[in-house]
Design a protein around this motif. Structure first.
Motif, PDB file in Angstrom:
ATOM      1  N   THR A  49       9.216  14.564  28.987  1.00  0.00           N
ATOM      2  CA  THR A  49       9.799  14.959  30.266  1.00  0.00           C
ATOM      3  C   THR A  49       9.391  16.394  30.552  1.00  0.00           C
ATOM      4  OG1 THR A  49      11.807  15.630  29.161  1.00  0.00           O
ATOM      5  CG2 THR A  49      11.814  13.455  30.186  1.00  0.00           C
ATOM      6  N   GLN A  50       9.262  16.713  31.835  1.00  0.00           N
ATOM      7  CA  GLN A  50       8.660  18.009  32.176  1.00  0.00           C
ATOM      8  C   GLN A  50       9.182  18.508  33.510  1.00  0.00           C
ATOM      9  OE1 GLN A  50       4.663  16.310  33.903  1.00  0.00           O
ATOM     10  NE2 GLN A  50       5.569  15.156  32.246  1.00  0.00           N
ATOM     11  N   LYS A  51       8.902  19.769  33.799  1.00  0.00           N
ATOM     12  CA  LYS A  51       9.202  20.308  35.119  1.00  0.00           C
ATOM     13  C   LYS A  51       8.199  21.416  35.431  1.00  0.00           C
ATOM     14  CE  LYS A  51      12.387  23.863  33.504  1.00  0.00           C
ATOM     15  NZ  LYS A  51      13.743  24.336  33.439  1.00  0.00           N
ATOM     16  N   LYS A 103       2.388  23.729  44.251  1.00  0.00           N
ATOM     17  CA  LYS A 103       1.715  22.849  43.287  1.00  0.00           C
ATOM     18  C   LYS A 103       1.237  23.631  42.056  1.00  0.00           C
ATOM     19  CE  LYS A 103       0.666  19.037  46.189  1.00  0.00           C
ATOM     20  NZ  LYS A 103       1.061  19.599  47.504  1.00  0.00           N
ATOM     21  N   PRO A 104       2.204  24.113  41.284  1.00  0.00           N
ATOM     22  CA  PRO A 104       1.857  24.949  40.130  1.00  0.00           C
ATOM     23  C   PRO A 104       1.164  24.173  39.005  1.00  0.00           C
ATOM     24  CG  PRO A 104       4.263  24.824  40.455  1.00  0.00           C
ATOM     25  CD  PRO A 104       3.650  23.918  41.437  1.00  0.00           C
ATOM     26  N   ASN A 105       0.423  24.885  38.184  1.00  0.00           N
ATOM     27  CA  ASN A 105      -0.287  24.262  37.069  1.00  0.00           C
ATOM     28  C   ASN A 105       0.204  24.711  35.704  1.00  0.00           C
ATOM     29  OD1 ASN A 105      -2.213  22.366  38.102  1.00  0.00           O
ATOM     30  ND2 ASN A 105      -3.178  24.123  39.139  1.00  0.00           N
ATOM     31  N   VAL A 106       1.394  25.315  35.667  1.00  0.00           N
ATOM     32  CA  VAL A 106       2.011  25.588  34.371  1.00  0.00           C
ATOM     33  C   VAL A 106       3.213  24.660  34.271  1.00  0.00           C
ATOM     34  CG1 VAL A 106       3.177  27.299  32.947  1.00  0.00           C
ATOM     35  CG2 VAL A 106       1.215  27.983  34.342  1.00  0.00           C
ATOM     36  N   TYR A 107       3.206  23.814  33.241  1.00  0.00           N
ATOM     37  CA  TYR A 107       4.257  22.795  33.089  1.00  0.00           C
ATOM     38  C   TYR A 107       5.179  23.181  31.942  1.00  0.00           C
ATOM     39  CZ  TYR A 107       1.370  19.886  36.094  1.00  0.00           C
ATOM     40  OH  TYR A 107       0.643  19.406  37.154  1.00  0.00           O
ATOM     41  N   TYR A 108       6.439  22.831  32.077  1.00  0.00           N
ATOM     42  CA  TYR A 108       7.401  23.095  31.011  1.00  0.00           C
ATOM     43  C   TYR A 108       7.968  21.786  30.508  1.00  0.00           C
ATOM     44  CZ  TYR A 108       6.914  27.862  32.485  1.00  0.00           C
ATOM     45  OH  TYR A 108       6.370  29.091  32.782  1.00  0.00           O
ATOM     46  N   LEU A 109       7.840  21.549  29.205  1.00  0.00           N
ATOM     47  CA  LEU A 109       8.405  20.340  28.592  1.00  0.00           C
ATOM     48  C   LEU A 109       9.876  20.632  28.296  1.00  0.00           C
ATOM     49  CD1 LEU A 109       5.526  19.542  26.089  1.00  0.00           C
ATOM     50  CD2 LEU A 109       5.861  18.646  28.401  1.00  0.00           C
ATOM     51  N   THR A 110      10.728  19.673  28.629  1.00  0.00           N
ATOM     52  CA  THR A 110      12.155  19.932  28.442  1.00  0.00           C
ATOM     53  C   THR A 110      12.786  18.909  27.495  1.00  0.00           C
ATOM     54  OG1 THR A 110      12.597  18.602  30.378  1.00  0.00           O
ATOM     55  CG2 THR A 110      12.492  20.973  30.702  1.00  0.00           C
TER      56      THR A 110
END
Ligand code: SF4
Ligand code: SF4
Lengths: 177, 313
Positions: A159-161, A170-177
């Protein structure tokens, strides 16, 4: 080629090694940072949750900083990396005002500076400095166009945000939560 | 109930807590740009309608203010750039997506037109002046003959310039206070009203004064409606817009906005102008100066408060 950074908030311990590595690698002047770590605590005792994450320029696909730059100093290069050419920048600050993440700042020498995804290292086939030093290995970097890359795999399974998706960047840094 | 207890600051001393990259010179630049645009719209209109005779101050003295205002505005803008030596880069490209880019071009072109305009009226304004050289006199005759085409070019460009002073801010989706479509028309109307105030200050003829005063009264009422419109739009908006609204409703910019812009800068001069038009004697300079003050403070509030507003994430 579409570069992306994936950061696992569950593994980050908030040591700020990424910040120091960036400052050293990129000669960031004192008092400024191209990346930073935030700590968010939500909930009320005893059910509190802590989230740590390393933030930086998101190298947005729909980058408002590039749109508003009057000279074209802010531009997008291959792989979707957003860069600033100091010799074209007039220091008007339009790009700073247009970034919802406050990722840019005026370098003491006048031009605007920010994270480059360590473009000079990418060209040599190396990882960005922050990714390469993270002691918990919570940061991943790679090509989203390649379905076999580590980042593509992680985004498929976890899962991510992204930050402030409502701003339409439309950002290209993803955060896994 | 789940509530957010604490978010660490980013702790970047030179960047946080809020990025403030635009200062007073930018407000001044927007104010002078709008004011110059306003005067030019009036001068172009009366010329196109062949009413120059009745509106002498509009086409002469007030237009003399325009190149000065534009130059001071440009100097202020230049002062706030941090990489000044590269300013010529503005004029090596034109980028339609960037208001600052096309705005800089419009500003350059219109500054030249306004200089030619003043040139064409110069000997009329200062009869003792002698250009000495024949070729200058030839140029003068050329511009005098072409006032109408100049007016036709100036009208749309001046309207674009006036709207630009607002669009420059509203193009920033990252700053919720600025990011509303009404800002372009609002700044245009405000610019027209400050331009009218300059004409009122310089005009000596009753007919011109009362006509401009009537138009100005209408503009002020329109401006008040547009401001209400903007505030209502934000009030009905999302959390980020509500937070922006709080800055002027109870926040640090409340007095500046409601006392200096709305009451002293709009409502009070509108009342004075209204009373004046009803036949009571009121020195026209009072409402005119209040309008100018209100216009400048309005831009200061918008520029400064807008930079504090941001996305929450
Ligand atoms: S994060 Fe900000 S600076 Fe980076 S690309 Fe997006 S808008 Fe531009
Ligand atoms: S400060 Fe420099 S990079 Fe930013 S918008 Fe202005 S010219 Fe472009």
């Amino acid at each position: 080629m579409r570069y992306a950074m994936v950061i696992d908030t569950l593994k980050c311990v908030g040591c700020s090694d990424c910040v120091v590595a960036c400052q050293t690698e990129n000669n960031v002047p004192e008092g400024y940072c191209r990346d930073w770590v935030t700590e968010t605590v939500t909930g009320a005792y005893p059910t509190v949750e802590l989230e740590l994450k390393s933030e930086r320029c998101n190298h947005c696909d729909n980058a408002p900083c590039v749109r508003t730059c009057p000279t074209g100093a802010s531009h997008i290069v291959e792989g979707g990396v957003v860069l600033v050419t100091p010799d074209e920048c007039i220091g008007c600050g339009a790009c700073i005002e247009s970034c919802p993440y406050d990722a840019r700042f005026q370098h003491p020498e006048g031009y605007v500076d920010k994270c480059t995804f360590c473009h000079h290292r990418l060209e040599k086939g190396q990882l960005p400095a922050c990714v390469s030093v993270c002691p918990t290995k919570c940061m991943y970097f790679g090509d989203l166009d390649d379905p076999k890359s580590e980042v593509s795999q992680l985004l498929k399974t976890r899962t991510q945000k992204v930050l402030a998706p409502e701003s339409g960047t439309k950002p290209n840094v993803y955060y896994l939560t | 109930m789940k509530e957010e207890i604490f978010i660490s600051g980013r702790n970047i001393p030179n960047i946080d807590p809020s990025l403030e990259v635009w200062h007073f010179p930018i407000s001044l630049y927007l104010f002078l740009g709008g004011l110059a645009a306003g005067i030019m719209v009036f001068a172009a209109l009366v010329t196109i309608l062949k009413k120059e005779k009745q509106f002498q101050a509009t086409v002469k003295q007030a237009m003399l203010v325009v190149p000065i205002a534009l130059s001071v505005g440009l100097a202020a803008l230049f002062y706030d750039l941090t990489h000044k030596l590269y300013v010529w880069r503005l004029y090596t490209t034109i980028r339609i997506e960037s208001p600052m880019s096309w705005g800089a071009w419009v500003l350059l072109i219109i500054t030249f037109i306004s200089i030619f305009w003043v040139f064409s009226y110069f000997t009329e304004m200062f009869p003792k002046w002698d250009w000495k050289y024949d070729f200058i006199k030839k140029w003068e005759a050329f511009f005098i003959k072409n006032r109408k085409p100049m007016a036709l070019a100036m009208l749309p460009l001046a309207i674009i310039l006036g709207v630009y002073t607002g669009i420059l801010l509203s193009a920033f989706n990252a700053r919720p206070l600025w990011n509303n479509a009404i800002l372009g028309p609002l700044f245009l109307v405000s610019g027209l009203s400050t331009g009218a105030a300059v004409i009122l200050l310089l005009s000596k003829h009753h007919y011109e004064q009362s006509m401009i005063s009537k138009i100005d009264l209408f503009l002020i009422i329109l401006e008040i409606f547009l401001i209400i419109h903007m505030l209502m739009g934000m009030y009905a908006g999302s959390e980020v817009q509500l937070e922006a609204l709080n800055l002027i409703f109870g926040g640090p910019y409340t007095v500046m906005f409601f006392v200096f812009v709305v009451i002293l800068g709009l409502i009070f001069p509108a009342l004075l102008e209204g009373v004046e038009l009803m036949g009571y004697k009121i020195p026209i300079a009072i409402p005119a100066i209040l309008i100018l003050m209100g216009g400048l403070v309005f831009r200061m509030v918008m520029v400064e408060a807008g930079q504090i507003t941001r996305y929450l994430y």
